[in-house]
Scaffold this active site. Structure first.
Site, short mmCIF file in Angstrom:
data_model
loop_
_atom_site.label_atom_id
_atom_site.label_comp_id
_atom_site.label_asym_id
_atom_site.label_seq_id
_atom_site.Cartn_x
_atom_site.Cartn_y
_atom_site.Cartn_z
NE ARG B 332 -3.83 -2.19 2.06
CZ ARG B 332 -4.73 -2.59 2.94
NH1 ARG B 332 -4.71 -2.12 4.16
NH2 ARG B 332 -5.64 -3.47 2.60
CG HIS B 403 -7.34 1.99 5.20
ND1 HIS B 403 -8.71 1.87 5.27
CD2 HIS B 403 -6.85 0.72 5.16
CE1 HIS B 403 -9.02 0.58 5.27
NE2 HIS B 403 -7.93 -0.13 5.23
#
Lengths: 250, 639
Positions: B332, B403
């Site tokens: 990510r 996130h």
């Protein structure tokens, strides 16, 4: 995503507490069509706070349609008019400029109003507590692939397990029945071999609890299915009734 | 003060540590367990699984959540899946490989022993969840299906469509509900924890506020478990739920719990882009989509043509180009930075230029619409509803969004913080993901901590400790309750003219710009000053209507934002003191020639643990040196 604005008139149910009789109040608002329905209420609340007025209380959390916390009747529809959509996922682009939007809380005696659009849905937790589980303690599970489960059964179980417990089914039902919610859980577990063991006992216990808590009965209006943001199927209720009847007369 | 961060890692071979530790741990006789009260704060995967398991074993458990039901904790929103080293695919997976991938994915800033244990118990989690009736995806033969996730070259991710978190949480919630029915758990919903009570150096209780009645209450416990999730909402716009907050862990920090690596935050590469000023949250599109979606931008700058009008030769599939072996499935942090880079170059798409395409055209051609719908139907629908665009017909537009937070309260191998008796589980602790978490590992960690770690380490604490008798009349409870009430009154008495949200948005913007995907010393220093000013302004001009005696969501929010206004400063200080780039922490001053993160293992191979010295005061840094006996530290490469 094309940003434009619309002006609408909100008629919102205001009720200070469970004792208060409650009434509608009217608020004009101009809002971006890209805003979600809850962002529209955020905007209204920001204005109300600055004006020294009481903001509208409403439940919400994830704002992506999965936690089940939000919900209100909008123009008579649970979670507004869009099919298979929670209120937080409803966007203002689905309303028309100049429209009047009537916003009310879920109305059911088993969901007492707390304030404005907030209701008490703890009865749903109590129904699950009565038997909405497989009685397995941590540590006693066999290997996950020990029991093959057909893809069809697993998919059925998943479709029923997708319920988010928002209460729209109860709010939409003229009898304020919780049958769709209860049957979704019963059906989810009944489709799986590990859930079959307690299947009948579970159905009997959950239905008893549901009745005790003051939910109404099902008289086949099918409003629950139409209102459900997760498209839980009415056939779950048939399966539940079968489980219940065979439990009673077993 | 004499804080030393002793991780209490068991001796011996990495593969044997956990078994050895379990055997050497003290036990509590089943008949004695009911004498211990455990307070579990938060009912997500970590909290619900811990509470259910401890109650099954015979402890008295009380759970607390701010939502109206334990089932609504934000774990419910996790989409993609949960990792486990089952090797059902026969593709080379093993406990050791999951351990290795996680350490490497975390850019060598996690503790080896914890991560190895996580990989070991991962296999039990799947067994437990299936037994509970979690409807994982299956193949036609009836066996469990797997998909692949970022940062790995095996398929070890178990999933339930795009709703894995929901199904796992409903499993843990069902176990919790069973214990509530049996009277083993007392469940407190719509209840927010506002302080931790420490008596003679041990965590012995909490102070709560009921969010309907406003009642402030004392609860005594023999141990407190914080399972309160992460702090991504410090950025205001994030993929987290609106109620997610740092309050419980921050209040624990102020009571003496060391906060570790607060600057390690994860920016997820595939969120739906920002649309406007009144936006309240960002919606994630699962990483699972990168199995079949190809990420690209136009090769030319400011190319305003529609996606379908841009010929193949003029598209830049930059992840596939730059990282041929992992392609679209790079971790990510790498994917997020790459997206930022192409947008900064002026090649971003959409009206804002702040997004990139994730294109399913080729997968739809190869697999057909039906297969794609089965795999990602709910995500496509969600995207369509939010943007009004159909990803079957045109590529999705995505952009990175806050996130997950790898940082959290410091814990030792037993998951105990620096306050004895205060345990921290799941995203709320710092321990397993280093500087970057791999996809499908958050669910794994939450459930590992709750189902399989805490039952042993908590028993060890109770078995090895003589706890004095304490009740809620103890002066420490009175002091904590007064602090809580004073703070509520103080917030209400400001009666200024600025809304809580306007402060949260200003803070979030500053943090996103200066302590988000990339950071530099100048921006961080400036932001620390900005936060300090904003904090003063908050306490002088915030407007919170109503009172503390009934439903008042603005008061709840104000308390959380006030905590963020203190906590964010610690995040910036941590980012400023770590003069290297690693994982999600990218300091612009420290990068390689081809713009990859440049780690400094010689000087920064440690956990940064911060001790609180007062609001606005410089905190004290305590270091836990990370020792890598098994994994060799290398420059992370996904090329």
């Amino acid at each position: 995503m094309s940003a434009s604005t619309i002006s609408v008139t909100l008629k919102i149910w205001r009720q200070k507490n469970p004792q208060d009789k409650g009434h509608f109040e009217t608020y004009p608002i101009t809002v971006s069509t890209d805003a979600s329905f809850l962002e529209m209420i955020d905007q209204l609340n920001g204005d109300l706070i600055v004006q020294g007025k009481d903001p509208v209380a409403f439940d919400h959390d994830c704002r992506e349609g999965i936690c089940g916390m939000c919900g209100a009747m909008v123009n008579g529809y649970a979670h507004a008019h869009e099919k298979a959509t929670t209120l937080c996922q409803t966007h203002m682009r689905s309303f028309k400029n100049g429209e009047e939007i009537v916003i009310e809380p879920w109305r059911a005696s088993a969901f007492p109003i707390i304030k404005d659009l907030m209701v008490d849905r703890s009865s749903f937790d109590k129904i699950i507590q009565s038997g909405g589980y497989i009685s397995v303690s941590t540590g006693s599970a066999p290997d996950a692939n020990a029991t093959p489960i057909s893809k069809i059964a697993a998919d059925h179980a998943f479709a029923s397990a997708a319920c988010i417990g928002c209460g729209a089914c109860v709010a939409a039902c003229p009898n304020a029945s919780a049958m769709l919610f209860v049957s979704a859980k019963i059906s989810h577990l009944a489709h799986l071999p590990q859930g079959r063991v307690e299947g009948k006992k579970r159905a009997a216990a959950m239905i008893d609890r549901m009745d005790e808590l003051g939910f109404g009965n099902c008289t086949n209006h099918r409003e629950c299915e139409a209102a459900c943001p997760k498209e839980i199927k009415l056939e779950n209720i048939a399966l539940m009734n079968r489980e219940f009847l065979t439990a009673e007369f077993a | 003060m004499g804080i030393t961060l002793d991780a209490k890692i068991p001796s011996g071979n990495i593969a044997d540590k956990w078994d050895k530790h379990k055997f050497e741990s003290k036990l509590v006789n089943p008949a004695n367990r009911r004498k211990f009260t455990v307070l579990v704060v938060g009912t997500g995967l970590a909290g619900a699984s811990a509470a259910a398991t401890l109650a099954e074993q015979g402890y008295k458990v009380k759970t607390f959540c701010f939502q109206d039901s334990p089932r609504r904790a934000h774990s419910i929103a996790a989409q993609g899946g949960i990792n486990a080293a089952k090797n059902y695919r026969n593709d080379g997976d093993s406990v050791y490989r999951l351990f290795y991938d996680t350490i490497k994915g975390g850019d060598y800033r996690a503790r080896e022993a914890n991560v190895h244990r996580l990989a070991q118990v991962s296999v039990n989690i799947i067994d437990q969840c299936v037994a509970q009736g979690v409807p994982f995806a299956r193949e036609y033969g009836g066996y469990l299906d797997n998909r692949s996730f970022g940062g790995t070259q095996v398929a070890r991710t178990f999933y339930a469509a795009g709703q894995t978190g929901q199904q796992l949480l409903l499993g843990a919630y069902s176990a919790l509900s069973r214990q509530i029915e049996q009277g083993a758990i007392e469940s407190h919903t719509r209840t927010e924890v506002l302080d931790i009570v420490v008596v003679n150096g041990r965590a012995r209780g909490i102070i709560t506020r009921h969010l309907i009645t406003g009642e402030v209450k004392r609860h005594m416990g023999d141990a407190v478990l914080l399972c309160t999730g992460g702090y991504s909402t410090v950025f205001f716009l994030s993929t987290n739920a609106m109620g997610c907050n740092v309050t419980a862990t921050w209040r624990a920090h102020k009571k003496g719990a060391v906060f570790a690596n607060p600057c390690f935050t994860q920016i997820h590469p595939t969120s739906i882009p920002v649309h406007g000023e009144n936006q309240s949250k960002l919606t994630l599109m699962s990483e699972g989509l990168r199995n079949d979606g190809r990420v690209w931008v136009p090769k030319a700058k400011n190319d305003k043509r529609r996606a379908e009008d841009i010929p193949e030769a003029e598209r830049d599939y930059y992840l596939e180009e730059r990282y041929p072996s992992f392609g679209n499935l790079v971790p990510r942090d790498v994917a997020s930075r790459a997206a930022k880079k192409v947008c900064d170059e002026g090649r971003g798409v959409g009206s804002s230029g702040q997004s990139v395409y994730m294109d399913f055209r080729d997968s739809i051609k190869r697999l057909g619409k039906q297969v794609i719908t089965e795999k990602y139907g709910n995500l496509f629908d969600m995207y369509h509803k939010i943007t009004g665009e159909n990803p079957m017909e045109q590529p999705m537009r995505i952009y990175p969004a806050p996130h997950y937070t790898m940082g959290g309260l410091w814990v030792d191998y037993n998951l105990m913080s620096t306050i004895p008796g205060l345990f921290v589980l799941g995203e709320a602790n710092f321990s397993d993901h280093g500087a970057n978490r791999l996809g499908a590992s958050a669910l794994m960690q939450g459930l590992a901590d709750g189902y399989f770690v805490i039952p042993y380490t908590l028993a060890n604490y109770f078995g090895a400790t003589t706890l004095e008798k304490v009740d809620t009349q103890n002066p420490a409870f009175g002091d904590a309750e007064n602090t809580v009430k004073e703070r509520l009154n103080r917030i209400l008495s400001v009666k200024g003219n600025r809304t809580v949200d306007s402060f949260h948005k200003e803070l979030g913007r500053a943090m996103w710009d200066n302590c988000g995907m990339s950071r530099n010393a100048e921006g961080l220093t400036k932001t620390i000053e900005h936060i300090s000013k904003l904090r003063d302004e908050f306490w002088n001009t915030v407007r919170v209507p109503g009172d503390a005696n009934y439903v008042n969501p603005e008061l709840e929010k104000a308390g959380r934002v006030a905590d963020f206004l203190e906590f964010s400063e610690l995040m910036c200080r941590d980012a400023l003191s770590r003069n290297e780039s690693c994982g999600g922490h990218f300091r612009e001053e420290y990068q390689t020639e081809d713009n990859e993160a440049r780690r400094d293992d010689e000087n920064y191979c440690y956990v940064a643990g911060w001790e609180f010295n007062g609001v606005g005061k410089e905190p004290t840094l305590h270091k836990e040196q990370l020792v890598f006996d098994n994994v060799k530290l290398t420059q992370r490469s996904y090329k």
